[in-house]
Write a protein that holds these residues in place. Structure first.
Motif: not given
Length: 157
Positions: A97-105, A136-150, A153-157
């Motif tokens: 949750a702290d990581r997600l909060d930091a990513l959202v900020r 986001p699929s138009a670029t190589n993997g989307g923005s840095q924020v989107e990559r961090n969020l993904l 989410l993978r770490l949360a699993r």
């Protein structure tokens, strides 16, 4: 015979009469005891049987208490294990949750900047291409924020 002898004889007769009276009372009491001896023996036998049943009940009760004690110990060890697991999962959830909060900020200013750029592009005209693609699929993997969020989410699993 003198008066003294007569008085001693009378005292002796009285004492013999009292002894005879006591002997008769004792005989009656012994007769009652003999008659009640069978019922007394039955009472003692019943008392012994009751005592043995009570001892057997105590043994069964001790066995039940020991069994219940073992079950309680088992349940207690399981609950301690579950408590530890829940504490671990809670800590892990808080970190995520702290990581997600930091990513959202960090993503908010970027989204505001992107929105401002898109409004600027729309104002300039429809022929110009926006700085950041809408998909986001138009670029190589989307923005840095989107990559961090993904990645979060993978770490949360």
């Amino acid at each position: 015979m003198t008066g003294m002898q007569w008085s001693l004889e009378i005292i002796l007769v009285v004492l013999l009469g009292a002894t005879l009276f006591q002997a008769m009372r004792l005989e009656r009491a012994l007769g009652v005891l003999k008659r009640d001896r069978a019922s007394l023996e039955a009472l003692v036998a019943h008392f012994n049987a009751s005592t043995q049943q009570a001892e057997g009940g105590i043994q069964r009760l001790r066995a039940a208490v020991d069994s219940a004690g073992r079950q309680i110990e088992t349940q207690l060890s399981k609950s301690v294990s579950l408590k530890d697991d829940l504490a671990f999962l809670s800590e892990r959830g808080e970190r995520i949750a702290d990581r997600l909060d930091a990513l959202v900020r960090t993503a908010r200013p970027l989204l505001q900047e992107r929105g401002a750029q898109e409004r600027g592009v729309q104002e300039r005209g429809a022929q110009e291409r926006p700085v950041y693609p809408v998909e986001p699929s138009a670029t190589n993997g989307g923005s840095q924020v989107e990559r961090n969020l993904l990645q979060a989410l993978r770490l949360a699993r």
